[in-house]
Design a protein around this motif. Sequence first.
Motif, mmCIF file in Angstrom:
data_model
loop_
_atom_site.group_PDB
_atom_site.id
_atom_site.type_symbol
_atom_site.label_atom_id
_atom_site.label_comp_id
_atom_site.label_asym_id
_atom_site.label_seq_id
_atom_site.Cartn_x
_atom_site.Cartn_y
_atom_site.Cartn_z
ATOM 1 N N ALA A 72 0.820 -1.202 0.000
ATOM 2 C CA ALA A 72 0.000 0.000 0.000
ATOM 3 C C ALA A 72 0.860 1.260 0.000
ATOM 4 N N ALA A 73 1.970 1.234 0.741
ATOM 5 C CA ALA A 73 2.822 2.418 0.849
ATOM 6 C C ALA A 73 3.551 2.725 -0.454
ATOM 7 N N LEU A 74 3.828 1.709 -1.259
ATOM 8 C CA LEU A 74 4.626 1.898 -2.471
ATOM 9 C C LEU A 74 3.805 1.843 -3.757
ATOM 10 N N GLN A 75 2.494 1.686 -3.617
ATOM 11 C CA GLN A 75 1.614 1.540 -4.776
ATOM 12 C C GLN A 75 0.822 2.828 -4.998
ATOM 13 N N TYR A 76 0.124 2.934 -6.129
ATOM 14 C CA TYR A 76 -0.866 3.990 -6.297
ATOM 15 C C TYR A 76 -1.918 3.862 -5.201
ATOM 16 N N CYS A 77 -2.579 4.976 -4.909
ATOM 17 C CA CYS A 77 -3.700 4.918 -3.971
ATOM 18 C C CYS A 77 -4.838 5.763 -4.517
ATOM 19 N N ALA A 78 -5.919 5.816 -3.809
ATOM 20 C CA ALA A 78 -7.093 6.579 -4.262
ATOM 21 C C ALA A 78 -6.744 8.054 -4.395
ATOM 22 N N SER A 79 -7.298 8.721 -5.393
ATOM 23 C CA SER A 79 -7.026 10.143 -5.599
ATOM 24 C C SER A 79 -7.452 10.977 -4.412
ATOM 25 N N GLU A 80 -8.517 10.582 -3.751
ATOM 26 C CA GLU A 80 -8.976 11.363 -2.600
ATOM 27 C C GLU A 80 -8.118 11.161 -1.361
ATOM 28 N N GLY A 81 -7.208 10.190 -1.413
ATOM 29 C CA GLY A 81 -6.268 10.020 -0.314
ATOM 30 C C GLY A 81 -6.257 8.612 0.249
ATOM 31 N N TYR A 82 -5.150 8.308 0.913
ATOM 32 C CA TYR A 82 -4.935 7.020 1.572
ATOM 33 C C TYR A 82 -5.871 6.938 2.776
ATOM 34 N N ALA A 83 -6.702 5.910 2.817
ATOM 35 C CA ALA A 83 -7.784 5.845 3.800
ATOM 36 C C ALA A 83 -7.300 6.007 5.243
ATOM 37 N N PRO A 84 -6.236 5.313 5.686
ATOM 38 C CA PRO A 84 -5.804 5.505 7.078
ATOM 39 C C PRO A 84 -5.404 6.946 7.391
ATOM 40 N N LEU A 85 -4.809 7.659 6.427
ATOM 41 C CA LEU A 85 -4.452 9.045 6.683
ATOM 42 C C LEU A 85 -5.700 9.913 6.776
ATOM 43 N N ARG A 86 -6.672 9.674 5.932
ATOM 44 C CA ARG A 86 -7.912 10.450 6.020
ATOM 45 C C ARG A 86 -8.573 10.252 7.383
ATOM 46 N N GLU A 87 -8.493 9.040 7.901
ATOM 47 C CA GLU A 87 -9.049 8.783 9.231
ATOM 48 C C GLU A 87 -8.281 9.558 10.299
ATOM 49 N N GLU A 88 -6.953 9.558 10.190
ATOM 50 C CA GLU A 88 -6.141 10.264 11.187
ATOM 51 C C GLU A 88 -6.341 11.780 11.099
ATOM 52 N N LEU A 89 -6.466 12.322 9.890
ATOM 53 C CA LEU A 89 -6.675 13.755 9.740
ATOM 54 C C LEU A 89 -8.041 14.167 10.293
ATOM 55 N N ALA A 90 -9.055 13.350 10.058
ATOM 56 C CA ALA A 90 -10.373 13.635 10.629
ATOM 57 C C ALA A 90 -10.303 13.613 12.150
ATOM 58 N N ARG A 91 -9.564 12.643 12.700
ATOM 59 C CA ARG A 91 -9.390 12.564 14.153
ATOM 60 C C ARG A 91 -8.635 13.785 14.673
ATOM 61 N N LEU A 92 -7.611 14.213 13.930
ATOM 62 C CA LEU A 92 -6.838 15.395 14.319
ATOM 63 C C LEU A 92 -7.729 16.636 14.362
ATOM 64 N N MET A 93 -8.598 16.785 13.386
ATOM 65 C CA MET A 93 -9.479 17.943 13.367
ATOM 66 C C MET A 93 -10.498 17.891 14.499
ATOM 67 N N ARG A 94 -10.980 16.714 14.824
ATOM 68 C CA ARG A 94 -11.955 16.611 15.913
ATOM 69 C C ARG A 94 -11.328 16.911 17.268
ATOM 70 N N ALA A 95 -9.998 16.838 17.355
ATOM 71 C CA ALA A 95 -9.305 17.151 18.613
ATOM 72 C C ALA A 95 -8.985 18.634 18.741
ATOM 73 N N ALA A 96 -9.224 19.417 17.694
ATOM 74 C CA ALA A 96 -8.897 20.839 17.699
ATOM 75 C C ALA A 96 -9.921 21.621 18.511
ATOM 76 N N PRO A 97 -9.571 22.865 18.899
ATOM 77 C CA PRO A 97 -10.528 23.691 19.649
ATOM 78 C C PRO A 97 -11.861 23.817 18.916
ATOM 79 N N GLY A 98 -12.931 23.567 19.649
ATOM 80 C CA GLY A 98 -14.249 23.639 19.042
ATOM 81 C C GLY A 98 -14.704 22.354 18.403
#
Length: 415
Positions: A72-98
Motif C-alpha cells: 500500500a505504501a509503495l503503490q498507487y492509492c485513491a485520488s482522494e487520499g490514503y484511507a488511514p491518513l484520512r481517518e487520522e486527519l479527521a481525528r486530528l481535526m476533531r481534537a482541535a478547539p471547538g
Amino acid sequence: MNYRHIKHTLAMPSPFAQRLDKVETSAIRELFKLLGKPGIISFAGGFPDSALFDVQGIARAAAAALASEPAAALQYCASEGYAPLREELARLMRAAPGAPDVAPQQLMVTTGSQQALDLLGKILLEPGSTALVEAPTFLAAIQSFRLYGARVVGVPIDADGVQPEALEALIAQHKPRLVYLITNFGNPSGATLALERRLRVLEIAARTHTLIVEDDPYGALYFDAPPPPSLLALSAHVPGSRDYVIYCGSLSKTLSPGLRLGWMVAPAEILARANMCKQFADANTSAFAQATAAHYLASGALPAHLDKVRPAYAARAAAMAGALHQHLGAAASFTAPQGGLFAWVRFARDGAPVDAGALSKRAIEHGVAFVPGAPFYCDAPSAADAACARLSFATAAPDTIREGVARIARALAEC
C-alpha cells in the motif's frame, strides 16, 4: 527550443497560453537568488526550521509503513487520499478547539495545501469571475487565482483579521466565486481573525451564499493560547453556513513540508469535482508520504512535537519584537506575534513611510534579507502599505535575530 527567437524571426504568435500573462514569478522566490552572500541573515523564508523536525519520529513512522503495509505504501492509492491518513486527519481535526464534526469521507488529501488552492481555482474560477482575498495575503494564492483568469480583489484587514463590514460591501459589489481567508497567524500579516468576526463572516456567507475558503496552516503554532475555533467548527452555530465553508489544512508547518501533505474539507459536490481534477493533475499524492504521516499521527507523537516547537518559535518571536523595539523604536510599528512564523512590520523615518522595497535592497548590502510587503497585495499598495515588510523569525536563533534587526536599523538610517 528558443521560442522568443521563433516568434521574432517568423512573426509567429506566442506559443504560450495567454493565462500566463496574468501572473509573474514569485517575488519571494526571486529574492532567494540574492541570498548567496556569505554571512547574510535571512528573515525572508516562509518555512519552518528544519532543525526542529522530528526526524527520528518520522523515520520510525516510515519504517512502520514499510514493515506493516509495503504494498500500500509503495503503490498507487485513491485520488482522494490514503484511507488511514484520512481517518487520522479527521481525528486530528476533531481534537482541535471547538471540535469540528469531520468524517474521513468529508476530506481529501492534497499535495500540500497549495494544491487545494489550485484545485479550487480550477473548479470555481474562470475569466471574468472574482476572488476576494485579504489585503495583504499569501502571494501564491493571488498568483493561483489569477492563473485561472479571475480578478483578485483585496479586502482590508487589521490585527483582528478581515473587516466584516468591508467584506460584506465587496461581496455585494463583486459577487465573488470565493473569499480566501487565512484565519490564524496569517501569512504575511500575522493577524488572527477574532471570534466575533468569525461568526459575522459565517453569517455573511450564509446570507449571501458566498463560499469562504479557510486556509489554516499555522493554527497549531500558537504561543500562549490557541486561536478561536475554526470557521468550519463555528459553522455549527450559524445556521446555513456549513455549506459555504471550505477548510484547507496542512502538515507542512507542523510536521514537514517535504512530505507535501495537505487536506481539504468541503461540501460533497466541490470535493467530487476537485477529486476529478486531481486525477488529471497527479493521480494521487505520494502514497508513501501519506502512509508515513498516517503512522506518525496514529503514534500520538504530534502533540509532543508541537509542545517542543511552540516554545522555540515563541522565544524567537519575542526576540524579534524586543529587537524591533530596541533598535528601531517608533520607526517600526507592528503587533507582537502570538503564533505562526511572521512579524508584519511598517517602517518609517522621521514619521514618513519608507518604501520597504528600497529598504530591502539596502538591507541586503548590510547582510540581512526580508520580503517587502508590496507583492502581498493584489493591487498597487498605498505608500503606507508599501512601507510594510514580512520578517520571518522561524529559522534564526534569538541572538541572530537581534543582530539581523540591528542591521535593518543601520540600513534604515541610510534610506
